[in-house]
Structure formats: C-alpha cells, structure tokens
Write a protein that holds these residues in place. Sequence first.
Motif, mmCIF file in Angstrom:
data_model
loop_
_atom_site.group_PDB
_atom_site.id
_atom_site.type_symbol
_atom_site.label_atom_id
_atom_site.label_comp_id
_atom_site.label_asym_id
_atom_site.label_seq_id
_atom_site.Cartn_x
_atom_site.Cartn_y
_atom_site.Cartn_z
ATOM 1 N N UNK A 30 1.057 -0.807 0.187
ATOM 2 C CA UNK A 30 -0.224 -0.509 0.274
ATOM 3 C C UNK A 30 1.066 1.295 0.165
ATOM 4 N N UNK A 31 0.101 2.215 -1.105
ATOM 5 C CA UNK A 31 1.058 3.825 -0.854
ATOM 6 C C UNK A 31 0.606 4.879 0.511
ATOM 7 N N UNK A 32 -1.046 3.918 1.111
ATOM 8 C CA UNK A 32 -1.931 4.881 1.527
ATOM 9 C C UNK A 32 -1.175 4.752 3.017
ATOM 10 N N UNK A 33 -0.915 5.338 4.071
ATOM 11 C CA UNK A 33 -0.690 6.115 5.006
ATOM 12 C C UNK A 33 -2.580 6.418 5.975
ATOM 13 N N UNK A 34 -2.979 5.505 7.031
ATOM 14 C CA UNK A 34 -3.846 5.522 7.901
ATOM 15 C C UNK A 34 -4.784 7.510 7.937
ATOM 16 N N UNK A 35 -3.503 8.274 8.403
ATOM 17 C CA UNK A 35 -3.882 9.493 8.386
ATOM 18 C C UNK A 35 -3.875 10.222 6.715
ATOM 19 N N UNK A 36 -3.065 9.609 6.314
ATOM 20 C CA UNK A 36 -2.960 10.458 4.485
ATOM 21 C C UNK A 36 -4.805 9.637 4.160
ATOM 22 N N UNK A 37 -5.284 8.864 4.471
ATOM 23 C CA UNK A 37 -7.343 8.126 3.764
ATOM 24 C C UNK A 37 -7.951 9.392 4.459
ATOM 25 N N UNK A 38 -7.846 9.749 5.486
ATOM 26 C CA UNK A 38 -8.633 10.302 6.807
ATOM 27 C C UNK A 38 -8.649 11.568 6.198
ATOM 28 N N UNK A 39 -7.435 12.124 5.870
ATOM 29 C CA UNK A 39 -7.657 14.035 5.477
ATOM 30 C C UNK A 39 -7.752 14.095 4.128
ATOM 31 N N UNK A 40 -7.230 12.942 3.212
ATOM 32 C CA UNK A 40 -8.306 13.052 2.115
ATOM 33 C C UNK A 40 -9.515 12.715 1.941
ATOM 34 N N UNK A 41 -9.928 11.403 2.229
ATOM 35 C CA UNK A 41 -12.029 11.646 2.107
ATOM 36 C C UNK A 41 -12.207 13.224 3.284
ATOM 37 N N UNK A 42 -11.540 13.655 4.080
ATOM 38 C CA UNK A 42 -12.904 14.671 4.148
ATOM 39 C C UNK A 42 -12.155 15.102 4.123
ATOM 40 N N UNK A 43 -11.022 15.740 2.743
ATOM 41 C CA UNK A 43 -11.116 17.017 2.028
ATOM 42 C C UNK A 43 -12.399 16.905 0.733
ATOM 43 N N UNK A 44 -12.514 15.756 0.844
ATOM 44 C CA UNK A 44 -13.657 15.064 -0.913
ATOM 45 C C UNK A 44 -14.930 15.744 0.449
ATOM 46 N N UNK A 45 -14.885 15.575 0.957
ATOM 47 C CA UNK A 45 -16.204 15.587 2.042
ATOM 48 C C UNK A 45 -16.625 17.048 2.284
ATOM 49 N N UNK A 46 -15.203 17.649 2.204
ATOM 50 C CA UNK A 46 -16.132 18.589 2.682
ATOM 51 C C UNK A 46 -16.191 19.634 1.094
ATOM 52 N N UNK A 47 -15.495 19.172 0.121
ATOM 53 C CA UNK A 47 -15.877 19.107 -1.248
ATOM 54 C C UNK A 47 -16.954 18.615 -1.830
ATOM 55 N N UNK A 48 -17.934 18.367 -1.380
ATOM 56 C CA UNK A 48 -19.193 18.228 -1.635
ATOM 57 C C UNK A 48 -19.587 16.325 -1.428
ATOM 58 N N UNK A 49 -18.373 15.862 -1.686
ATOM 59 C CA UNK A 49 -18.911 14.054 -1.749
ATOM 60 C C UNK A 49 -19.385 13.446 -0.028
ATOM 61 N N UNK A 50 -20.718 13.059 -1.201
ATOM 62 C CA UNK A 50 -21.672 12.054 0.440
ATOM 63 C C UNK A 50 -21.674 10.731 0.687
ATOM 64 N N UNK A 51 -20.537 9.770 -0.295
ATOM 65 C CA UNK A 51 -20.262 8.909 0.266
ATOM 66 C C UNK A 51 -18.539 8.521 -0.241
ATOM 67 N N UNK A 52 -18.032 7.517 0.764
ATOM 68 C CA UNK A 52 -16.412 6.818 0.962
ATOM 69 C C UNK A 52 -16.692 5.664 1.246
ATOM 70 N N UNK A 53 -16.502 4.742 0.351
ATOM 71 C CA UNK A 53 -16.331 3.281 -0.022
ATOM 72 C C UNK A 53 -15.222 2.656 -0.282
ATOM 73 N N UNK A 54 -14.639 1.772 0.948
ATOM 74 C CA UNK A 54 -13.478 1.643 1.041
ATOM 75 C C UNK A 54 -13.102 -0.144 0.636
ATOM 76 N N UNK A 55 -12.011 -0.452 0.181
ATOM 77 C CA UNK A 55 -12.077 -1.891 -0.231
ATOM 78 C C UNK A 55 -10.768 -2.205 -0.293
ATOM 79 N N UNK A 56 -9.994 -2.962 -1.311
ATOM 80 C CA UNK A 56 -8.881 -3.585 -1.013
ATOM 81 C C UNK A 56 -8.197 -4.259 -2.747
ATOM 82 N N UNK A 57 -7.669 -5.117 -2.357
ATOM 83 C CA UNK A 57 -6.848 -5.750 -1.284
ATOM 84 C C UNK A 57 -8.287 -6.132 0.026
ATOM 85 N N UNK A 58 -7.810 -6.660 1.181
ATOM 86 C CA UNK A 58 -9.202 -6.741 1.770
ATOM 87 C C UNK A 58 -8.694 -4.876 3.407
ATOM 88 N N UNK A 59 -9.815 -4.933 3.196
ATOM 89 C CA UNK A 59 -9.517 -3.522 3.795
ATOM 90 C C UNK A 59 -9.477 -4.145 5.431
#
Length: 250
Positions: A30-59
């Motif tokens: 993986x290239x994602x650190x947990x805090x990077x996932x969180x910050x990216x998702x929050x930025x997207x939610x603040x921009x209007x994204x309504x749903x986040x889906x987590x997959x993988x791999x096995x999440x």
Amino acid sequence: MIEQISIDLSNYCSKGCPFCYNSSNKIGQTCWLPNEVIDFAKSSINAGTKAISLGGGEPLEYDGIFDVIAELYPITYLTLTTNGLPLLEKEVVRQLNVSKPDKIHISLHNSDNIQEVERIRNQISLLNNISIKPGVNLLVRASNIEHCKRAYATMREILSNEQIILIPQRFGDTPTSQQLASVANGEPFQSPSCLLKCSKPKQFASISWDKKVNWCSYAGGKQPLSTLNYEGLAAALEQVNFIPCDSFCN
C-alpha cells in the motif's frame, strides 16, 4: 462534483484470488497511511462528496482501518467491501461494534462452495446483530451460472434484492448481460451501471492502492494524485485517458 469515491487501501489480501481486478495477493503493498486516507476523505467530503467506499485488497487487514472508520463514519456515508474472512476473528467484530461503517458488503466469490455460501450467510446475521447493514457482492462467472442462481436464492432468503449486487467477472469467463439477469430468476437486480455499456461515470471516482485515479476501478488510463486532497483528485481526473475495460477484458 464527485459524489462517491472508492479507495482501495492496499493490494494485500491473505485470500489472494487469481481473478482479482486489483491483483491483490499475499505479499501486496500500500502507499496509503491511515492519516492520509482520513485527510483525503475529509477534503473530499468538505468539497461535497457524499459517500466513501473502502476496499482493497482486504480492508479489514489494512493496518489502521479502525482509525479510518472511527474518523469517517460520523461525517459521511461509509461503506466497506470485504471477503468476510476477517469477520471470523472476535477482535475484528468487537472493533466493528465500536466503530461501525454504515454498510459492509461481503464478496461471495465461489458460489459452488457450500461452506463459503453458508459462512457468508452466517456473517450477514452477525452484521445485523451489531447494527451494520449487510450486503453481498456475488461474483458471476459464465461457467458457473447454475451455482450462482442457487447462491442468489439463498441470499434472497435473508436479504432484499437491493442488498445483493451481481458482479460479472472481468478479464475472462465474463457472463453476458442475459446470463447475469438469469441469476436473479426474473426479479429486478443490482449490478454495476456499466452492465450494458462501458461508459465513464459522471459522479464516481476510483482511487487505487498506489494513489492513482480513474472514473472506474477496472478501466485503464489511471493517473497519479498530485496532491492528497479533492483538488488533486479533480486535477488527476482531468488527465485521465479513460480506456474502457471491455476493450481488453475478454
């Protein structure tokens, strides 16, 4: 506006199915650190994204998954797709009972395997018991239609048709749309929106384990995120050369 974003947290999966679209395996990365996932998702939610889906791999095998869930489930509609094997572990279930995504879809890969069908049936009951909405992603192969029909009927005993998504296998043994529909025995069914025609989604984006972006998880032409925020997502999507998967999956 991208209303729904799918993030593949890694391509590590202890199950390591050979047909996985993400080429997930037992030595995945993986290239994602947990805090990077969180910050990216929050930025997207603040921009209007309504749903986040987590997959993988096995999440549920991703280090830090419960930190991610705990931060995101209060502020967005959060779903997770799993092969279900981690749900056999009591500690995983305990932590899910504390930090709950809105919905968990369990992938049913081998409908000809009675033990796997029964395991997933039991895990659906488990998720209901801890107040997480369950669903099933039923993988459909052209060579396995009759078993898929029986597995679908079994799942319909405990789930609505809206909670079961029929997923056509790609890159070989792909069913026709008529074969896929036959699995549902004539009733309305859920499937990817590209079932009849591969086309670029308008409000969905997929981000892979290596931080690359496309409008679809299967399509070619992914572009890297330049920055880990919604602006970086929008910029990457502008650069995507969308290559429909039906040009190379059969």
